[in-house]
Design a protein around this motif. Structure first.
Motif, PDB file in Angstrom:
ATOM      1  N   SER A 167      41.938  -4.193  20.862  1.00 20.77           N
ATOM      2  CA  SER A 167      42.142  -4.973  22.088  1.00 20.77           C
ATOM      3  C   SER A 167      41.058  -4.630  23.106  1.00 20.77           C
ATOM      4  O   SER A 167      40.379  -3.604  23.002  1.00 20.77           O
ATOM      5  N   ASP A 168      40.920  -5.477  24.111  1.00 23.06           N
ATOM      6  CA  ASP A 168      39.948  -5.208  25.180  1.00 23.06           C
ATOM      7  C   ASP A 168      40.277  -3.913  25.892  1.00 23.06           C
ATOM      8  O   ASP A 168      39.381  -3.154  26.288  1.00 23.06           O
ATOM      9  N   THR A 169      41.567  -3.637  26.043  1.00 18.45           N
ATOM     10  CA  THR A 169      41.977  -2.398  26.722  1.00 18.45           C
ATOM     11  C   THR A 169      41.544  -1.168  25.929  1.00 18.45           C
ATOM     12  O   THR A 169      41.027  -0.197  26.501  1.00 18.45           O
ATOM     13  N   THR A 170      41.720  -1.209  24.610  1.00 14.87           N
ATOM     14  CA  THR A 170      41.326  -0.074  23.761  1.00 14.87           C
ATOM     15  C   THR A 170      39.826   0.138  23.812  1.00 14.87           C
ATOM     16  O   THR A 170      39.342   1.279  23.920  1.00 14.87           O
ATOM     17  N   ARG A 171      39.070  -0.950  23.738  1.00 16.10           N
ATOM     18  CA  ARG A 171      37.611  -0.828  23.795  1.00 16.10           C
ATOM     19  C   ARG A 171      37.166  -0.255  25.140  1.00 16.10           C
ATOM     20  O   ARG A 171      36.205   0.527  25.213  1.00 16.10           O
ATOM     21  N   GLN A 172      37.866  -0.625  26.204  1.00 17.78           N
ATOM     22  CA  GLN A 172      37.515  -0.103  27.527  1.00 17.78           C
ATOM     23  C   GLN A 172      37.821   1.387  27.626  1.00 17.78           C
ATOM     24  O   GLN A 172      37.080   2.149  28.245  1.00 17.78           O
ATOM     25  N   VAL A 173      38.936   1.805  26.993  1.00 13.58           N
ATOM     26  CA  VAL A 173      39.272   3.239  26.974  1.00 13.58           C
ATOM     27  C   VAL A 173      38.172   4.032  26.278  1.00 13.58           C
ATOM     28  O   VAL A 173      37.740   5.093  26.755  1.00 13.58           O
ATOM     29  N   VAL A 174      37.688   3.510  25.126  1.00 11.67           N
ATOM     30  CA  VAL A 174      36.605   4.181  24.400  1.00 11.67           C
ATOM     31  C   VAL A 174      35.338   4.229  25.264  1.00 11.67           C
ATOM     32  O   VAL A 174      34.637   5.253  25.305  1.00 11.67           O
ATOM     33  N   ALA A 175      35.050   3.132  25.966  1.00  9.42           N
ATOM     34  CA  ALA A 175      33.878   3.104  26.845  1.00  9.42           C
ATOM     35  C   ALA A 175      34.009   4.123  27.974  1.00  9.42           C
ATOM     36  O   ALA A 175      33.040   4.805  28.342  1.00  9.42           O
ATOM     37  N   ASP A 176      35.224   4.249  28.527  1.00  6.20           N
ATOM     38  CA  ASP A 176      35.457   5.237  29.592  1.00  6.20           C
ATOM     39  C   ASP A 176      35.296   6.662  29.058  1.00  6.20           C
ATOM     40  O   ASP A 176      34.763   7.552  29.752  1.00  6.20           O
ATOM     41  N   LEU A 177      35.768   6.901  27.827  1.00  5.48           N
ATOM     42  CA  LEU A 177      35.580   8.207  27.204  1.00  5.48           C
ATOM     43  C   LEU A 177      34.094   8.525  27.042  1.00  5.48           C
ATOM     44  O   LEU A 177      33.657   9.653  27.282  1.00  5.48           O
TER      45      LEU A 177
END
Length: 406
Positions: A167-177
């Protein structure tokens, strides 16, 4: 308190490279004039290198996975041309080392190999097998053991899965990490001057300068070959890609990547430094987030030089005549071996017995040559790592700039 803030303010106004030079000079003086204190200061160096080595596998895994997960179709990562440059540079280094060994034949006093306990690979087949086994290693073990081949493989696979099914949310979490880990790396790099001060002080205190003098000619051939690659061959390759004066880029990479790598003596520890430099140069993140850790695994010009020069020195010491075609074969073996064995403990030195086998040199003798390599490793390994690691970001930048030129 005000005085403390004044000191930190003054330090922040001095650029990092100048701070490193100051740490280098102070480290040499302390190790030379007060060896006991120099050995104690080595703790700072160990902590710095340990911190870099600890954060590098996590950084590579998260950054590569994030880059692939966020990669948009049609936005080419442009990895293949960089791999071509890596292979070309490594083979050119082996050829230069062969030529230097013919021009300056070197005999060496063989050293006691009793302290060399690691078993070297028996041939190219074993090296390639090790690469394939590293490729399918458990991902947790790969990160824990800094197995960058395995780390890259799992990061690519998971990144592709997230891109297609996350999901977009999961990809954003990875980007934030990825952003958070990059921030941690910046914090660690700020301690580079103190770390290099400790590394240099302990090295000078422990080894002094006398141990290297007996192998001065061998070191001369090694370092001369590496300098020739860094300042002549690599600039020619970069010019071929960007069609303009390559030296500003070459010198920037040597200054801002090579200096760190010289003193940390670890391509893995230098990955965060190269990532930061690639970002500073404005390179494509989708490209450098993959090419930099890949280069730390397969781009091994310095290793190819070490394997070739020490093997040729062993042949000359034993009075073995090396013909042209055997020298060409040695260059190929050194290239493949250097690329494939980067994860083997002991690095390039443990590939020397394999190369010496081309000349019919026994394992007992070749392991004595390995022992010589460990003696001169204070300088040899530092210069080798500086060439290897600085070239990672150099060729990445050359390919990226060459693409923009077209």
């Amino acid at each position: 308190m005000a005085g403390s803030n004044s000191v930190f303010g003054t330090l922040n106004r001095i650029d990092l490279v100048t701070q490193i030079v100051i740490g280098l000079v102070l480290g040499i003086l302390l190790g030379w004039l007060a060896p006991d204190a120099g050995m104690g200061a080595g703790l700072f160096g160990s902590l710095f290198v340990g911190a870099l080595k600890a954060v590098a596998p996590v950084l590579v895994f998260i950054l590569v996975m994030s880059a692939i997960a966020r990669h948009q179709k049609g936005n080419e990562a442009y990895i293949r041309p960089i791999i071509v440059l890596y292979m070309l540079g490594t083979f050119a280094a082996a050829v230069v080392a062969v030529a230097a060994s013919f021009m300056f034949p070197t005999s060496i006093v063989l050293a006691n190999a009793g302290d060399v306990s690691t078993t070297p690979p028996s041939g190219i087949a074993e090296v390639l097998k090790n690469v394939l086994m590293n490729l399918v290693a458990n991902p947790i073990n790969a990160v824990a053991n800094a197995n960058y081949i395995g780390i890259l493989a799992w990061a690519l696979i998971l990144g592709a899965a997230l891109r297609n099914h996350g999901s977009d949310t999961t990809r954003q979490v990875v980007a934030d990490l990825a952003e958070a880990v990059s921030t941690v790396v910046k914090w660690v790099i700020k301690f580079a001057p103190l770390g290099i001060f400790g590394l240099v002080a302990s090295t000078v205190a422990e080894t002094g300068f006398d141990a290297l003098l007996s192998y001065a000619k061998l070191l001369g051939v090694l370092l001369g070959s590496m300098i020739f690659i860094a300042l002549v061959v690599n600039p020619l390759i970069v010019w071929w890609k960007i069609r303009r004066n390559p030296y500003p880029l070459v010198l920037t990479c040597l200054r801002e990547s090579g200096v760190y790598a010289f003193f940390t003596r670890s391509s893995a520890a230098n990955i965060p430094v190269n990532m930061a430099l690639a970002k500073k140069l404005g390179l494509h993140e989708d490209t450098y987030s993959i090419s930099i850790p890949l280069g730390a695994t397969i781009n091994m010009a310095g290793a190819a030089i070490t394997i070739t020069v020490l093997s040729m020195a062993a042949a000359h010491t034993l009075g073995i005549q090396v013909d042209f075609w055997t020298a060409v074969l040695l260059s190929l073996v050194a290239t493949v071996g250097a690329c494939g064995a980067s994860g083997v403990a002991g690095g390039s030195l443990l590939l020397i017995p394999m190369a010496c086998s081309l000349f019919g040199i026994s394992n007992d003798i070749s392991m004595q040559v390995v022992a010589v390599g460990f003696i001169i490793g204070v300088i040899q390994d530092s210069a080798e790592t500086a060439l290897n690691s600085s070239t990672d970001v150099l060729f990445t930048a050359a390919a990226d700039m060459g693409r923009n030129r077209n």
